[in-house]
Design a protein around this motif. Structure first.
Motif, PDB file in Angstrom:
ATOM      1  N   ASN A 395       1.326  -0.880   0.022  1.00 30.62           N
ATOM      2  CA  ASN A 395       0.256   0.295   0.436  1.00 30.62           C
ATOM      3  C   ASN A 395       0.301   1.364  -0.247  1.00 30.62           C
ATOM      4  O   ASN A 395       0.492   2.103  -1.262  1.00 30.62           O
ATOM      5  N   ASP A 429       5.584   6.424   4.856  1.00 34.09           N
ATOM      6  CA  ASP A 429       5.504   6.965   3.922  1.00 34.09           C
ATOM      7  C   ASP A 429       5.578   8.224   3.584  1.00 34.09           C
ATOM      8  O   ASP A 429       5.380   8.379   4.225  1.00 34.09           O
ATOM      9  N   GLN A 448     -12.108   2.286   1.012  1.00 36.46           N
ATOM     10  CA  GLN A 448     -10.770   2.775   1.060  1.00 36.46           C
ATOM     11  C   GLN A 448     -11.005   4.385   1.765  1.00 36.46           C
ATOM     12  O   GLN A 448     -12.541   4.586   1.650  1.00 36.46           O
ATOM     13  N   ALA A 449     -10.061   5.036   1.038  1.00 38.14           N
ATOM     14  CA  ALA A 449     -10.162   5.951   2.059  1.00 38.14           C
ATOM     15  C   ALA A 449     -11.256   6.862   1.010  1.00 38.14           C
ATOM     16  O   ALA A 449     -12.055   7.964   1.649  1.00 38.14           O
ATOM     17  N   THR A 460      -8.914  -4.304  -3.726  1.00 35.82           N
ATOM     18  CA  THR A 460     -10.625  -3.895  -3.078  1.00 35.82           C
ATOM     19  C   THR A 460     -10.369  -3.478  -2.117  1.00 35.82           C
ATOM     20  O   THR A 460     -11.919  -3.737  -2.358  1.00 35.82           O
ATOM     21  N   LEU A 464      -6.151  -4.350   4.261  1.00 40.05           N
ATOM     22  CA  LEU A 464      -6.080  -3.855   5.612  1.00 40.05           C
ATOM     23  C   LEU A 464      -6.721  -4.574   6.557  1.00 40.05           C
ATOM     24  O   LEU A 464      -6.507  -5.041   7.816  1.00 40.05           O
TER      25      LEU A 464
HETATM   26  P1  ADP Z   1      -6.776  -1.654  -1.215  1.00 38.00           P
HETATM   27  O1  ADP Z   1      -5.418  -1.186  -0.916  1.00 38.00           O
HETATM   28  O2  ADP Z   1      -7.034  -2.904  -1.627  1.00 38.00           O
HETATM   29  O3  ADP Z   1      -7.703  -0.150  -1.347  1.00 38.00           O
HETATM   30  P2  ADP Z   1      -6.933  -1.855   2.119  1.00 38.00           P
HETATM   31  O4  ADP Z   1      -7.724  -2.497   2.274  1.00 38.00           O
HETATM   32  O5  ADP Z   1      -5.270  -2.241   1.398  1.00 38.00           O
HETATM   33  O6  ADP Z   1      -7.360  -1.837   0.546  1.00 38.00           O
HETATM   34  O7  ADP Z   1      -6.565   0.016   1.736  1.00 38.00           O
HETATM   35  C1  ADP Z   1      -7.689   0.638   2.099  1.00 38.00           C
HETATM   36  C2  ADP Z   1      -7.720   1.864   2.114  1.00 38.00           C
HETATM   37  O8  ADP Z   1      -7.305   2.839   2.663  1.00 38.00           O
HETATM   38  C3  ADP Z   1      -6.852   2.113   0.135  1.00 38.00           C
HETATM   39  O9  ADP Z   1      -7.864   2.271  -1.052  1.00 38.00           O
HETATM   40  C4  ADP Z   1      -6.399   3.306   0.808  1.00 38.00           C
HETATM   41  O10 ADP Z   1      -7.284   4.381   0.518  1.00 38.00           O
HETATM   42  C5  ADP Z   1      -6.258   3.764   1.954  1.00 38.00           C
HETATM   43  N1  ADP Z   1      -4.855   3.639   2.302  1.00 38.00           N
HETATM   44  C6  ADP Z   1      -4.161   2.050   2.488  1.00 38.00           C
HETATM   45  N2  ADP Z   1      -2.539   2.624   2.795  1.00 38.00           N
HETATM   46  C7  ADP Z   1      -2.666   3.414   2.612  1.00 38.00           C
HETATM   47  C8  ADP Z   1      -1.949   4.869   2.555  1.00 38.00           C
HETATM   48  N3  ADP Z   1      -0.724   3.785   2.536  1.00 38.00           N
HETATM   49  N4  ADP Z   1      -1.212   5.601   1.780  1.00 38.00           N
HETATM   50  C9  ADP Z   1      -2.612   6.102   1.650  1.00 38.00           C
HETATM   51  N5  ADP Z   1      -3.457   5.425   1.690  1.00 38.00           N
HETATM   52  C10 ADP Z   1      -3.421   4.646   2.319  1.00 38.00           C
END
Ligand code: ADP
Length: 811
Positions: A395, A429, A448-449, A460, A464
């Motif tokens: 991520n 990061d 997702q955010a 997807t 997380l």
């Molecule tokens: P995916 O990456 O498959 O969309 P995740 O569950 O891994 O699903 O992450 C969920 C959401 O959290 C991501 O879509 C993103 O919006 C946000 N996110 C996760 N990690 C980061 C990161 N390192 N920097 C910014 N946003 C992040």
């Protein structure tokens, strides 16, 4: 209660009255007795004076007469007696006198009519006669004749008094009537007055008592009413509470039912998802495998592009399906953690290496740091830790377009003990960051955010959610801090056990020769510089880092002048102005710098062996991304302190297959996604074509339908495990039954390894997989290295060497 008191006051009033009456009666009685006694005393003394004065003259007469009343009344003695006695009693309250002889005959009476009466049976007379003592009683006469004539209504004390001689012999009995009427009248008056007074007092007391009691009664009554009211209130409350409880119980029961329904639905959903994704994966394996075969065949440019699109789309579809499968397993509580011994260093190195090409492809840094006190031999589920790390670092790389990503592993809180340790993994990061409101929800599934994320970054929204579940299963915590536009920090902790009795730290064995050595780092990437400084410092070295060649040269010059030259310089390959190669030339050109070794740290992927680095004027190669294990080995190799640990991974020429011009197809059967990714990346970068399946059934299915040269078979898989699948493969018809199968096992025990061989596998490799060892084994079984040159640890006589141990490549 208040009633009882009223009864009590009434009772006490009655009791007081009764006592008063008893006392009055008692008082009256005793007063009467006293009166009688005093009258008797008076009568006795009068009798005595009669006995002394009158009696001697009549004693004989009295004792001798035996006549009836009429005669007696006629006797002259009677008149004499009457006169003597009247004189004697004159002025005294004695109203009447009688004289009895010893036979009880009334010899004389002042009331003449009574003379001649027989009184021998009278109790008073008998007492006086027989016991020789006076006897008196109180009596009332309404009329009789006294000395003074007829009298009426008189209270009298009648005393029978014996007349005795000197020797005590009774000669006769006198009866004297003393008038006590005035005394009795006074006594009665007094008694009445006292009684009235006492009754008055009692009445007053009773009145007071009554008032008091009434008041108390009122108070008590009020209190009682209040209590009753309270009781009623309490009862009402109880009733309403009971209702409430009943209602709540109903709601709870309804909730429980709803929860059970929801849980069943969720379980059904998860099972359905698991089933569907499993069912979808089998044909997808076919699509991917065939696309791979197609790509290996002769194709026109357009056809190749189509096939590539099929493969890429298929791969991303597989990733989504695998994520869903993993998530539904976690949701259904079907994920069980494994516990194996593992070493964190290769795990961290592998994950970082795997994501390194994606990071360098985007032009961002990726570097990992391991704190020096991180223990060496751990026990836990390394596969799941790898999965979480791949997720979080993946991520971080995905959402970062400039700057970089670093992983730092430290011991959280308490220092590690022989029993266990809590490790903290922190991924920083410099990416897009996450707004505060989104931070709350990104750990939820399919979130997702922001909704545009999918469009720009794909994914997807499950990574997380899965990571959070895995961390919770391990007993750790996960969290995020972030600032929009500046970057994010994801962290998680993992409590892990330690191999029995182990106390060493990861760097302990190798870091000894590095302690105190002076090292210069020249790298234009700030994240790399920071991690280098931290990691080398942690290994006990003296570090100086600079951002470009010019600064590096001046530091070296100053050090040389000060007589403290650097032992080693680690130089980045690609730098603006002067690149690493040119800088190396300049350093070598200055003998005064006296740098003992030069290391080339390159992210291009081109300079990945010491040999290649040596061609460019360096002593060793340290391929990026910066990995703690690789760094330590490289430094040791350079200082020739631990030659045994060095070498092979770097000295090996990895592209034997490419050189042989053959593409070998390997089937990897592995249920853990993270392990799949790691092994796939290792083999792809070495030129192999690799297909993955998630269990033994899928492996047998794939081998039946598509040609492969070798199988890497995980031992523990759902549906069908490694040994089961191997037995089935060995029983297939045709040459596929002889395909080399290398077991991938988490257990390093000899018994486990023997079990692999007994099941028909040819060889085994233990997790965590070391890339060099894996390649060595694969090359051996594909016939790319002559038998004599490779030593296969752990293989014994029973190892099956296939008849055709020669290349069967396709393409
Ligand atoms: P995916 O990456 O498959 O969309 P995740 O569950 O891994 O699903 O992450 C969920 C959401 O959290 C991501 O879509 C993103 O919006 C946000 N996110 C996760 N990690 C980061 C990161 N390192 N920097 C910014 N946003 C992040």
């Amino acid at each position: 209660m208040f009633k009882l008191l009223r009864y009590f006051s009434l009772t006490s009033a009655l009791a007081i009255t009764a006592v008063t009456v008893v006392m009055v009666v008692f008082y009256h009685q005793s007063a009467v007795s006293e009166l009688v006694a005093s009258a008797e005393t008076h009568n006795v003394s009068l009798a005595r004076s009669i006995a002394n004065t009158v009696w001697p003259d009549f004693a004989e007469y009295v004792s001798s007469v035996d006549e009836d009343g009429d005669n007696l009344r006629q006797r002259p003695e009677t008149r004499q007696l009457h006169e003597s006695l009247r004189d004697l009693t004159d002025g005294l309250p004695v109203l009447k006198v009688k004289i009895y002889n010893l036979q009880g005959l009334t010899v004389y009476s002042s009331q003449t009519s009574q003379m001649g009466e027989d009184k021998s049976g009278n109790p008073g007379f008998r007492t006086a006669m027989d016991e020789a003592k006076p006897a008196s009683k109180l009596s009332f006469r309404d009329s009789f004749s006294a000395f003074s004539g007829a009298v009426e209504n008189r209270d009298l004390v009648e005393s029978y008094v014996p007349i005795q001689r000197e020797d005590g012999t009774v000669e006769g009995v006198l009866e004297l009537y003393t008038d006590v009427t005035p005394l009795m009248a006074r006594l009665d008056r007094n008694t009445t007055n006292y009684t009235a007074l006492i009754l008055l007092i009692c009445a007053a007391l009773y009145g007071v008592l009554f008032v008091l009691v009434r008041r108390a009664d009122g108070i008590l009554k009020n209190q009682y009413l209040e209590l009753q009211q309270n009781e009623q209130n309490i009862q009402a409350k109880n009733t309403s509470l009971e209702h409430e409880i009943a209602e709540r119980q109903q709601v709870e029961a309804a909730l429980r039912t709803a929860k059970e329904v929801a849980e069943t639905a969720n379980r059904t959903k998860s099972e359905f998802l698991a089933m569907v994704s499993h069912e979808v994966r089998t044909p997808m394996n076919g699509v991917l495998g065939m696309a791979g075969l197609l790509l290996d065949s002769e194709l026109a440019q357009e056809q190749r592009e189509y096939a590539q699109t099929i493969q890429e789309s298929g791969e991303s579809l597989m990733t989504i399906i695998n994520d869903i499968l993993d998530f539904s397993k976690a949701e259904a509580g079907k994920i069980e953690l494994e516990e194996t011994e593992f070493d964190l260093v290769p795990l961290v190195d592998n994950v970082v290496e795997l994501l390194g090409s994606e990071a360098s492809g985007k032009g961002i840094d990726l570097a990992a740091y391991l704190a020096p006190d991180v223990p060496k031999d751990l026990r836990g589920d390394d596969g799941r830790i790898r999965q979480i790390l791949l997720n979080l670092i993946g991520n971080a790389v995905k959402f970062t377009s400039s700057g970089g990503v670093s992983l730092e592993v430290t011991v959280a809180g308490e220092p590690s003990t022989a029993a266990g340790v809590v490790l903290r993994f922190e991924i920083n990061d410099t990416g897009i960051g996450i707004p505060a409101e989104a931070r709350q929800k990104i750990f939820g599934s399919f979130t997702q955010a922001d909704s545009s994320t999918t469009r720009s970054y794909g994914g997807t929204g499950l990574g997380l959610a899965i990571s959070e579940k895995l961390v919770a299963l391990m007993g750790g915590e996960i969290g995020v801090e972030s600032e929009v536009g500046r970057g994010s920090q994801f962290w998680f902790t993992a409590p892990l056990k330690r191999k029995g009795g182990s106390v060493g730290t990861w760097a302990h064995d190798l870091a000894g020769s590095l302690r105190g050595r002076r090292v210069l780092v020249v790298d234009d990437d700030s994240i790399n510089r920071r991690v280098f400084e931290k990691q080398l410092g942690a290994l006990g070295m003296e570090v100086t880092s600079v951002a470009h060649a010019g600064a590096g040269l001046s530091v070296l010059r100053t050090a040389a002048q000060a007589g403290a030259p650097f032992d080693i310089a680690i130089v980045d390959h690609m730098m603006p102005d002067t690149d690493g190669e040119a800088l190396a030339g300049q350093i070598r050109g200055e003998a005064a710098f006296d740098v003992k070794a030069l290391i080339l740290s390159s992210s291009s992927g081109q300079v990945d062996t010491d040999l290649k680095a040596q061609e460019l004027g360096f002593d060793a190669a340290l391929p990026k991304p910066l990995r703690p294990g690789l760094l330590l080995k490289c430094l040791n190799r350079v200082f020739e302190a631990t030659a045994a640990h060095g070498g092979e991974s770097v000295k090996r020429a990895p592209n034997t297959r490419a050189e042989a011009g053959t593409v070998f197809r390997i089937l990897l059967a592995e249920d853990n996604l993270a392990n799949q990714k790691v092994v796939t990346a290792m083999l792809k970068s070495s030129g192999f074509r690799i297909d993955t399946v998630a269990n033994g059934l899928e492996a047998v299915e794939a081998l039946r339908n598509r040609p492969y040269d070798l199988v890497l078979m995980d031992m523990g898989m759902p549906e069908m495990d490694g040994t089961g699948a191997t037995r089935q493969v060995r029983s297939l018809s045709g040459s596929v039954s002889e395909i080399p199968i290398i077991a991938v096992t988490a257990h390093a025990m000899e018994s486990d390894q023997k079990a692999c061989l007994a099941a028909g596998m040819n060889d085994f490799i233990t997790k965590p997989i070391d890339k060099a060892k894996l390649l060595e084994k694969i090359e051996f079984w594909l016939g790319l290295t002559p038998t004599a040159e490779v030593e296969h640890e752990g293989r014994d006589e029973s190892t099956k060497v296939p008849a055709r141990r020669s290349a069967q490549g396709h393409g």
